[in-house]
Design a protein around this motif. Structure first.
Motif, PDB file in Angstrom:
ATOM      1  N   ARG A  74       0.952  -1.343   0.022  1.00 35.34           N
ATOM      2  CA  ARG A  74       0.069  -0.023   0.029  1.00 35.34           C
ATOM      3  C   ARG A  74       0.890   1.197  -0.076  1.00 35.34           C
ATOM      4  NH1 ARG A  74      -2.598  -3.042  -1.604  1.00 35.34           N
ATOM      5  NH2 ARG A  74      -4.738  -3.853  -0.998  1.00 35.34           N
ATOM      6  N   VAL A  75       0.702   2.229  -1.000  1.00 32.23           N
ATOM      7  CA  VAL A  75       1.535   3.388  -1.218  1.00 32.23           C
ATOM      8  C   VAL A  75       0.320   4.608  -1.026  1.00 32.23           C
ATOM      9  CG1 VAL A  75       3.346   2.311  -2.153  1.00 32.23           C
ATOM     10  CG2 VAL A  75       1.662   3.298  -3.704  1.00 32.23           C
ATOM     11  N   THR A  76       1.190   5.732  -0.625  1.00 30.53           N
ATOM     12  CA  THR A  76       0.483   7.038  -0.986  1.00 30.53           C
ATOM     13  C   THR A  76       1.533   7.794  -1.993  1.00 30.53           C
ATOM     14  OG1 THR A  76      -0.550   7.120   1.246  1.00 30.53           O
ATOM     15  CG2 THR A  76      -0.371   9.122  -0.122  1.00 30.53           C
ATOM     16  N   LYS A  77       0.890   8.209  -3.194  1.00 30.93           N
ATOM     17  CA  LYS A  77       1.828   8.879  -4.234  1.00 30.93           C
ATOM     18  C   LYS A  77       1.491  10.471  -3.973  1.00 30.93           C
ATOM     19  CE  LYS A  77       2.519   5.012  -7.022  1.00 30.93           C
ATOM     20  NZ  LYS A  77       3.491   4.665  -8.086  1.00 30.93           N
ATOM     21  N   THR A  78       2.436  11.173  -4.186  1.00 25.63           N
ATOM     22  CA  THR A  78       2.313  12.798  -4.002  1.00 25.63           C
ATOM     23  C   THR A  78       3.088  13.396  -5.179  1.00 25.63           C
ATOM     24  OG1 THR A  78       2.469  12.570  -1.672  1.00 25.63           O
ATOM     25  CG2 THR A  78       2.812  14.667  -2.686  1.00 25.63           C
ATOM     26  N   VAL A  79       2.211  14.467  -6.011  1.00 19.70           N
ATOM     27  CA  VAL A  79       2.867  15.212  -6.875  1.00 19.70           C
ATOM     28  C   VAL A  79       3.693  15.944  -6.660  1.00 19.70           C
ATOM     29  CG1 VAL A  79       2.200  16.531  -9.148  1.00 19.70           C
ATOM     30  CG2 VAL A  79       0.635  14.767  -8.174  1.00 19.70           C
ATOM     31  N   ARG A  80       5.177  15.925  -7.000  1.00 20.40           N
ATOM     32  CA  ARG A  80       5.968  17.248  -6.883  1.00 20.40           C
ATOM     33  C   ARG A  80       6.138  18.143  -7.935  1.00 20.40           C
ATOM     34  NH1 ARG A  80       5.883  17.057  -1.807  1.00 20.40           N
ATOM     35  NH2 ARG A  80       6.392  14.984  -0.794  1.00 20.40           N
ATOM     36  N   CYS A  81       5.901  17.885  -9.233  1.00 17.22           N
ATOM     37  CA  CYS A  81       5.671  18.672 -10.056  1.00 17.22           C
ATOM     38  C   CYS A  81       5.097  18.139 -11.350  1.00 17.22           C
ATOM     39  CB  CYS A  81       7.111  19.641 -10.504  1.00 17.22           C
ATOM     40  SG  CYS A  81       8.190  18.495 -10.976  1.00 17.22           S
ATOM     41  N   ALA A  82       4.567  18.834 -12.302  1.00 17.78           N
ATOM     42  CA  ALA A  82       4.043  18.499 -13.480  1.00 17.78           C
ATOM     43  C   ALA A  82       3.937  19.422 -14.493  1.00 17.78           C
ATOM     44  CB  ALA A  82       2.543  17.847 -13.336  1.00 17.78           C
ATOM     45  N   ASP A  83       4.473  19.231 -15.834  1.00 17.84           N
ATOM     46  CA  ASP A  83       4.236  20.125 -16.867  1.00 17.84           C
ATOM     47  C   ASP A  83       3.642  19.406 -18.139  1.00 17.84           C
ATOM     48  OD1 ASP A  83       6.223  18.610 -18.110  1.00 17.84           O
ATOM     49  OD2 ASP A  83       7.659  20.165 -17.722  1.00 17.84           O
ATOM     50  N   ALA A  84       3.767  19.817 -19.293  1.00 22.27           N
ATOM     51  CA  ALA A  84       3.324  19.366 -20.460  1.00 22.27           C
ATOM     52  C   ALA A  84       3.571  17.942 -20.705  1.00 22.27           C
ATOM     53  CB  ALA A  84       3.413  20.203 -21.665  1.00 22.27           C
ATOM     54  N   THR A  86       6.136  15.833 -18.521  1.00 23.45           N
ATOM     55  CA  THR A  86       6.467  15.078 -17.352  1.00 23.45           C
ATOM     56  C   THR A  86       5.842  15.295 -16.102  1.00 23.45           C
ATOM     57  OG1 THR A  86       8.681  15.536 -18.340  1.00 23.45           O
ATOM     58  CG2 THR A  86       8.653  14.826 -15.973  1.00 23.45           C
ATOM     59  N   ILE A  87       5.653  14.221 -15.057  1.00 25.85           N
ATOM     60  CA  ILE A  87       5.020  14.245 -14.174  1.00 25.85           C
ATOM     61  C   ILE A  87       6.135  13.577 -13.075  1.00 25.85           C
ATOM     62  CG2 ILE A  87       3.205  13.449 -12.447  1.00 25.85           C
ATOM     63  CD1 ILE A  87       1.298  13.494 -14.827  1.00 25.85           C
ATOM     64  N   ALA A  88       6.373  14.266 -11.857  1.00 18.87           N
ATOM     65  CA  ALA A  88       7.549  13.551 -10.917  1.00 18.87           C
ATOM     66  C   ALA A  88       6.455  13.393  -9.720  1.00 18.87           C
ATOM     67  CB  ALA A  88       8.672  14.787 -10.495  1.00 18.87           C
ATOM     68  N   LEU A  89       6.634  12.380  -9.086  1.00 22.52           N
ATOM     69  CA  LEU A  89       5.878  11.756  -7.890  1.00 22.52           C
ATOM     70  C   LEU A  89       6.874  11.415  -6.882  1.00 22.52           C
ATOM     71  CD1 LEU A  89       3.245   9.536  -9.709  1.00 22.52           C
ATOM     72  CD2 LEU A  89       2.859  11.916  -9.098  1.00 22.52           C
ATOM     73  N   THR A  90       6.381  11.359  -5.448  1.00 24.09           N
ATOM     74  CA  THR A  90       7.158  10.825  -4.556  1.00 24.09           C
ATOM     75  C   THR A  90       6.036   9.815  -3.974  1.00 24.09           C
ATOM     76  OG1 THR A  90       6.663  12.609  -2.982  1.00 24.09           O
ATOM     77  CG2 THR A  90       8.760  12.569  -3.940  1.00 24.09           C
ATOM     78  N   TRP A  91       6.464   8.782  -3.160  1.00 28.92           N
ATOM     79  CA  TRP A  91       5.579   7.903  -2.715  1.00 28.92           C
ATOM     80  C   TRP A  91       6.175   7.333  -1.255  1.00 28.92           C
ATOM     81  CZ3 TRP A  91       7.272   2.857  -1.645  1.00 28.92           C
ATOM     82  CH2 TRP A  91       8.361   2.431  -2.685  1.00 28.92           C
ATOM     83  N   THR A  92       5.266   7.095  -0.385  1.00 25.38           N
ATOM     84  CA  THR A  92       5.653   6.387   0.876  1.00 25.38           C
ATOM     85  C   THR A  92       4.581   5.086   0.952  1.00 25.38           C
ATOM     86  OG1 THR A  92       4.155   7.814   1.991  1.00 25.38           O
ATOM     87  CG2 THR A  92       6.603   8.250   1.790  1.00 25.38           C
ATOM     88  N   GLY A  93       5.081   4.136   1.835  1.00 23.81           N
ATOM     89  CA  GLY A  93       4.192   3.096   2.027  1.00 23.81           C
ATOM     90  C   GLY A  93       4.958   1.736   2.415  1.00 23.81           C
ATOM     91  N   GLY A  94       4.565   0.781   2.276  1.00 21.32           N
ATOM     92  CA  GLY A  94       5.052  -0.526   2.550  1.00 21.32           C
ATOM     93  C   GLY A  94       4.056  -1.757   2.243  1.00 21.32           C
ATOM     94  N   PHE A  95       4.881  -2.840   2.656  1.00 24.94           N
ATOM     95  CA  PHE A  95       4.197  -4.121   2.781  1.00 24.94           C
ATOM     96  C   PHE A  95       3.660  -4.338   4.127  1.00 24.94           C
ATOM     97  CE2 PHE A  95       7.798  -5.092  -0.156  1.00 24.94           C
ATOM     98  CZ  PHE A  95       7.103  -4.940  -1.518  1.00 24.94           C
ATOM     99  N   HIS A  96       2.544  -4.980   3.723  1.00 22.99           N
ATOM    100  CA  HIS A  96       1.681  -5.399   5.301  1.00 22.99           C
ATOM    101  C   HIS A  96       1.567  -4.408   6.062  1.00 22.99           C
ATOM    102  CE1 HIS A  96       1.791  -9.751   3.712  1.00 22.99           C
ATOM    103  NE2 HIS A  96       2.938  -9.476   3.650  1.00 22.99           N
ATOM    104  N   ALA A 102       9.926   4.088   0.567  1.00 23.08           N
ATOM    105  CA  ALA A 102       9.947   5.543  -0.016  1.00 23.08           C
ATOM    106  C   ALA A 102      10.272   5.402  -1.540  1.00 23.08           C
ATOM    107  CB  ALA A 102      10.304   6.474   0.768  1.00 23.08           C
ATOM    108  N   GLY A 103       9.887   6.233  -2.288  1.00 22.61           N
ATOM    109  CA  GLY A 103      10.462   6.412  -3.482  1.00 22.61           C
ATOM    110  C   GLY A 103      10.232   7.670  -4.116  1.00 22.61           C
ATOM    111  N   THR A 104      10.617   7.600  -5.689  1.00 24.84           N
ATOM    112  CA  THR A 104      10.608   8.917  -6.398  1.00 24.84           C
ATOM    113  C   THR A 104      10.355   8.351  -7.860  1.00 24.84           C
ATOM    114  OG1 THR A 104      11.825  10.120  -5.081  1.00 24.84           O
ATOM    115  CG2 THR A 104      11.280  10.924  -7.255  1.00 24.84           C
ATOM    116  N   GLU A 105       9.404   8.952  -8.534  1.00 19.36           N
ATOM    117  CA  GLU A 105       9.079   8.478  -9.793  1.00 19.36           C
ATOM    118  C   GLU A 105       9.066   9.576 -10.897  1.00 19.36           C
ATOM    119  OE1 GLU A 105       6.390   5.002 -10.483  1.00 19.36           O
ATOM    120  OE2 GLU A 105       5.517   5.885  -8.421  1.00 19.36           O
ATOM    121  N   ILE A 106       9.532   9.505 -12.177  1.00 17.34           N
ATOM    122  CA  ILE A 106       9.468  10.780 -12.871  1.00 17.34           C
ATOM    123  C   ILE A 106       9.100   9.997 -14.185  1.00 17.34           C
ATOM    124  CG2 ILE A 106      10.654  11.963 -14.331  1.00 17.34           C
ATOM    125  CD1 ILE A 106      12.824  12.219 -12.243  1.00 17.34           C
TER     126      ILE A 106
END
Length: 162
Positions: A74-84, A86-96, A102-106
């Motif tokens: 289970r994770v929660t994803k948060t927008v850090r920035c977005a343009d036309a 690209t979207i950059a997200l961070t996330w937190t969560g874990g198993f069970h 934690a992580g970062t996605e572009i």
């Protein structure tokens, strides 16, 4: 509008959808986001995968989604920035129901599909004051000189402050 003249992507809607897809381990919805020629760079606790094409991404994503489902990620994803494009997200969560990951996605888009996805995931994040974090076992094994330098710096800082 952005400086490219294109309308900005809806980062919040994408984050909500990506969070739902992750939490339900919906592999078909996840892989449908990618263009046929997409690439992905996934680094999970230091293990790097460079994937080229939707077929390679689908195979790797299927492995991850199976793990997510069986381990109840289970994770929660948060927008850090977005343009036309690209979207950059961070996330937190874990198993069970743990909250130690934690992580970062572009996500980079072309014509509504993902053309590149960069993901950095840390599966055992601890506060820097944690005894396990302070021992730096993982760092000592993978980069002993760096671990030694950090230990030396911390001891020096403590001696100066004390």
């Amino acid at each position: 509008m952005t400086n490219t003249g294109l309308q900005a992507l809806d980062g919040h809607a994408f984050a909500a959808n990506a969070e739902r897809i992750t939490n339900t381990a919906s592999i078909h919805e996840w892989t449908a986001l990618y263009a046929p020629d997409a690439t992905a760079e996934w680094v999970i606790d230091g293990a790097r995968q460079h994937l080229v094409g939707r077929t390679a991404i689908n195979a790797a994503a299927t492995e991850l989604a199976t793990l997510w489902r069986t381990q109840h990620l289970r994770v929660t994803k948060t927008v850090r920035c977005a343009d036309a494009t690209t979207i950059a997200l961070t996330w937190t969560g874990g198993f069970h129901n743990e909250l130690n990951q934690a992580g970062t996605e572009i996500w980079t888009f072309r014509d509504g599909l993902v053309t590149h996805h960069t993901m950095h995931a840390h599966l055992d994040v601890r506060d820097h004051t944690s005894i396990l974090a302070r021992l730096r076992l993982r760092l000592a094994v993978t980069a002993p000189r760096i671990a030694l330098a950090l230990t030396w710096q911390r001891a020096r800082r403590t001696a100066i402050a004390g």
